[in-house]
Write a protein that holds these residues in place. Structure first.
Motif: not given
Length: 268
Positions: A95-96, A102-106, A126-129
């Motif tokens: 993830v990091l 600059n990818f968005k981990i959706c 709490n970093d992934a929607p």
């Protein structure tokens, strides 16, 4: 290199926090929307289930990443029976790394034990929607005797390990006492309750799964507040006769959760 779906395919290596090499493959459609896929126990990034999910994602213009946890596949380290927290650390390294690019981990999706790992991750970060748990196990103690043999607690306390044999009578993997005790001490209900209520969780489960019964999916549904349950009718634990349904289910859950920025045009 281009994959069969038309996305570019790039193998890469990074290090986890323990200095071990992790190997992964990025399938880039040109979109910065990224879905990370996490495999199950004693498996790899190249599982057939992932190949189908990746094809479904990239056809919709969504980039995808699959990697080997430490001790599995091409990655360095020791295979552990439990070690959910360490595998969550491996996932954090991914993830990091891609967030810095600059990818968005959706969404993060885990299959079988990987389903447990992504839930652990959600309880810690709490970093992934959107988190998608595919056939994860809620009642971890179930089935251990069938896998490790009778009196496994007494035997592992006596010898310090249990060797699990394959069908040819060779050692498939070793379970040591520390990893087994960590596994037995893991409370998935507590993990679920620790997940931030703003994080959306989806569980996908096959109705004909005999390895992890459907009742486990219902337990996740009862234990996670922001949760959606999707049952794939007739599917077993590996989805071998339902691979297309698995891929389309994952894509539909991601699209319905509205976690995507403007995606790349679907690939044809």
């Amino acid at each position: 290199m281009m994959s069969s779906s038309g996305a570019s395919k790039q193998r890469f290596e990074i290090s986890n926090k323990y200095g071990e090499k992790l190997v992964g493959v990025l399938h880039s459609t040109g979109s910065k929307n990224l879905v990370i896929l996490c495999h199950g126990f004693h498996a790899s990034k190249d599982d057939i289930q992932f190949i189908n999910i990746i094809s479904a994602l990239t056809r919709e213009g969504i980039s995808a990443l699959h990697f080997d946890f430490s001790g599995n596949g091409e990655s360095e380290g020791e295979l552990k029976f439990g070690d959910f927290r360490k595998e969550a650390d491996d996932l954090l390294a991914m993830v990091l790394y891609f967030s810095e690019k600059n990818f968005k981990i959706c969404a993060i999706c885990g299959l079988s034990k990987g389903g447990n790992v992504v839930l652990f991750y959600a309880s810690m970060h709490n970093d992934a929607p959107l988190i998608i748990n595919v056939s994860g196990c809620f009642t971890l103690k179930r089935g251990l005797e069938g896998r490790l043999g009778k009196d496994f607690i007494q035997r592992i306390k006596k010898d310090g390990f249990i060797d699990v044999m394959d069908k040819a009578g060779k050692v498939d993997y070793r379970v040591n006492e520390a990893s087994l005790m960590d596994y037995l001490a893991t409370d998935m209900r507590a993990v679920c309750l620790a997940i931030d209520k703003k994080c959306r969780i989806c569980t996908v489960h096959g109705s004909a799964d005999t390895d992890v019964p459907l009742e486990d999916a219902y337990e996740f549904d009862k234990s996670i507040s922001n949760h959606k349950l999707h049952i794939v009718e007739g599917a077993d634990h590996c989805y071998l006769a339902h691979l297309e349904q698995l891929g389309s289910s994952v894509v539909d859950l991601i699209k319905s959760a509205q976690v995507l920025d403007a995606p790349a045009a679907p690939l044809t």
